[in-house]
Design an enzyme around this catalytic site. Sequence first.
Site, PDB file in Angstrom:
ATOM      1  N   THR A 128       0.854  -1.198   0.000  1.00  0.00           N
ATOM      2  CA  THR A 128       0.000   0.000   0.000  1.00  0.00           C
ATOM      3  C   THR A 128       0.884   1.241   0.000  1.00  0.00           C
ATOM      4  O   THR A 128       2.005   1.213   0.545  1.00  0.00           O
ATOM      5  CB  THR A 128      -0.887   0.021   1.263  1.00  0.00           C
ATOM      6  N   TYR A 168      -1.644   0.575  10.255  1.00  0.00           N
ATOM      7  CA  TYR A 168      -1.846  -0.027   8.927  1.00  0.00           C
ATOM      8  C   TYR A 168      -0.598   0.138   8.068  1.00  0.00           C
ATOM      9  O   TYR A 168      -0.140  -0.793   7.420  1.00  0.00           O
ATOM     10  CB  TYR A 168      -3.071   0.607   8.257  1.00  0.00           C
TER      11      TYR A 168
HETATM   12  N1  LIG Z   1      -8.097  -1.527  -3.366  1.00  0.00           N
HETATM   13  C1  LIG Z   1      -7.113  -0.637  -3.337  1.00  0.00           C
HETATM   14  O1  LIG Z   1      -7.190   0.455  -3.944  1.00  0.00           O
HETATM   15  C2  LIG Z   1      -5.845  -0.925  -2.576  1.00  0.00           C
HETATM   16  C3  LIG Z   1      -4.892   0.087  -2.478  1.00  0.00           C
HETATM   17  C4  LIG Z   1      -3.707  -0.175  -1.780  1.00  0.00           C
HETATM   18  C5  LIG Z   1      -3.485  -1.424  -1.221  1.00  0.00           C
HETATM   19  N2  LIG Z   1      -4.440  -2.386  -1.319  1.00  0.00           N
HETATM   20  C6  LIG Z   1      -4.149  -3.682  -0.691  1.00  0.00           C
HETATM   21  O2  LIG Z   1      -4.533  -4.746  -1.559  1.00  0.00           O
HETATM   22  C7  LIG Z   1      -5.035  -5.844  -0.778  1.00  0.00           C
HETATM   23  C8  LIG Z   1      -6.453  -6.199  -1.220  1.00  0.00           C
HETATM   24  O3  LIG Z   1      -7.260  -5.033  -1.174  1.00  0.00           O
HETATM   25  P1  LIG Z   1      -8.811  -5.042  -1.558  1.00  0.00           P
HETATM   26  O4  LIG Z   1      -9.162  -3.640  -1.925  1.00  0.00           O
HETATM   27  O5  LIG Z   1      -9.111  -6.142  -2.523  1.00  0.00           O
HETATM   28  O6  LIG Z   1      -9.451  -5.341  -0.116  1.00  0.00           O
HETATM   29  P2  LIG Z   1     -10.807  -6.112   0.278  1.00  0.00           P
HETATM   30  O7  LIG Z   1     -11.149  -5.711   1.680  1.00  0.00           O
HETATM   31  O8  LIG Z   1     -11.859  -5.915  -0.768  1.00  0.00           O
HETATM   32  O9  LIG Z   1     -10.355  -7.634   0.257  1.00  0.00           O
HETATM   33  C9  LIG Z   1      -9.635  -8.235   1.321  1.00  0.00           C
HETATM   34  C10 LIG Z   1     -10.158  -9.640   1.510  1.00  0.00           C
HETATM   35  O10 LIG Z   1      -9.428 -10.232   2.574  1.00  0.00           O
HETATM   36  C11 LIG Z   1     -10.326 -11.005   3.371  1.00  0.00           C
HETATM   37  N3  LIG Z   1      -9.763 -11.095   4.715  1.00  0.00           N
HETATM   38  C12 LIG Z   1      -9.671 -10.135   5.667  1.00  0.00           C
HETATM   39  N4  LIG Z   1      -9.118 -10.611   6.778  1.00  0.00           N
HETATM   40  C13 LIG Z   1      -8.838 -11.928   6.532  1.00  0.00           C
HETATM   41  C14 LIG Z   1      -8.265 -12.962   7.310  1.00  0.00           C
HETATM   42  N5  LIG Z   1      -7.874 -12.749   8.579  1.00  0.00           N
HETATM   43  N6  LIG Z   1      -8.124 -14.180   6.740  1.00  0.00           N
HETATM   44  C15 LIG Z   1      -8.540 -14.416   5.475  1.00  0.00           C
HETATM   45  N7  LIG Z   1      -9.109 -13.466   4.694  1.00  0.00           N
HETATM   46  C16 LIG Z   1      -9.246 -12.228   5.217  1.00  0.00           C
HETATM   47  C17 LIG Z   1     -11.651 -10.224   3.342  1.00  0.00           C
HETATM   48  O11 LIG Z   1     -12.766 -11.055   3.641  1.00  0.00           O
HETATM   49  C18 LIG Z   1     -11.668  -9.706   1.903  1.00  0.00           C
HETATM   50  O12 LIG Z   1     -12.353 -10.571   1.051  1.00  0.00           O
HETATM   51  C19 LIG Z   1      -4.958  -5.378   0.686  1.00  0.00           C
HETATM   52  O13 LIG Z   1      -3.720  -5.812   1.236  1.00  0.00           O
HETATM   53  C20 LIG Z   1      -4.974  -3.877   0.582  1.00  0.00           C
HETATM   54  O14 LIG Z   1      -4.360  -3.259   1.684  1.00  0.00           O
HETATM   55  C21 LIG Z   1      -5.605  -2.163  -1.984  1.00  0.00           C
END
Ligand SMILES: NC(=O)c1ccc[n+]([C@@H]2O[C@H](COP(=O)([O-])OP(=O)(O)OC[C@H]3O[C@@H](n4cnc5c(N)ncnc54)[C@H](O)[C@@H]3O)[C@@H](O)[C@H]2O)c1
Length: 169
Positions: A128, A168
């Site tokens: 991130t 975070y």
């Molecule tokens: N979407 C963005 O713009 C963005 C930007 C920067 C970083 N990220 C990073 O990318 C990754 C995915 O992001 P996203 O937007 O798809 O998030 P999201 O919240 O949509 O998906 C995360 C998934 O992880 C699952 N999860 C949470 N805790 C868990 C656990 N303890 N065990 C198993 N599963 C678990 C949730 O149920 C969810 O389905 C994350 O690490 C996030 O920090 C995303």
Amino acid sequence: MAVNKKILITGGAGFIGVNSANAFAKSGWRVCILDNLSRKGAQLNLDWLMERVEIEFKQVDIRNADEVSSVFKNYQPDVVLHLAAQVAVTTSVVNPREDFEINAAGTLNVLEALRLECPETFFINASTNKVYGKMEDLGVVERNGRYEYADLMSGVSEIRSLDFHSPYG
Ligand SMILES: NC(=O)c1ccc[n+]([C@@H]2O[C@H](COP(=O)([O-])OP(=O)(O)OC[C@H]3O[C@@H](n4cnc5c(N)ncnc54)[C@H](O)[C@@H]3O)[C@@H](O)[C@H]2O)c1
């Protein structure tokens, strides 16, 4: 079309996860999703995905090292895409212990499963920009319907200094 490769996507029922799973499955990959479905809407995402493509699903929490290990041992993926996370800065401030247990210790469980059960597997981790702090020295512009850093056409370099402003980060 037959790629005959296997990808395991942790957090695969999330926003990036279902879209990645859909793309990989449509390109001929076998896809396994590991997710605890804790995120609101995750089950709906999974239903959407399963209407479109064939995938395997394991309801596992990455805080459970033994269960993570068992999935890796049995599935033997060629690639792991690690997306399972607590994703809100605000939540990490309110509950830093839970944030640490999922994002730091949970990731260690995934890495240990890789090291011990399938050490040749490629590992892709979603990080991130929050690891770089406020990034106030960088301008943000809108180009072609998306926001980008004005002078960083290829994204943020890994040599940029880390600057944590929240659990975070
Ligand atoms: N979407 C963005 O713009 C963005 C930007 C920067 C970083 N990220 C990073 O990318 C990754 C995915 O992001 P996203 O937007 O798809 O998030 P999201 O919240 O949509 O998906 C995360 C998934 O992880 C699952 N999860 C949470 N805790 C868990 C656990 N303890 N065990 C198993 N599963 C678990 C949730 O149920 C969810 O389905 C994350 O690490 C996030 O920090 C995303």
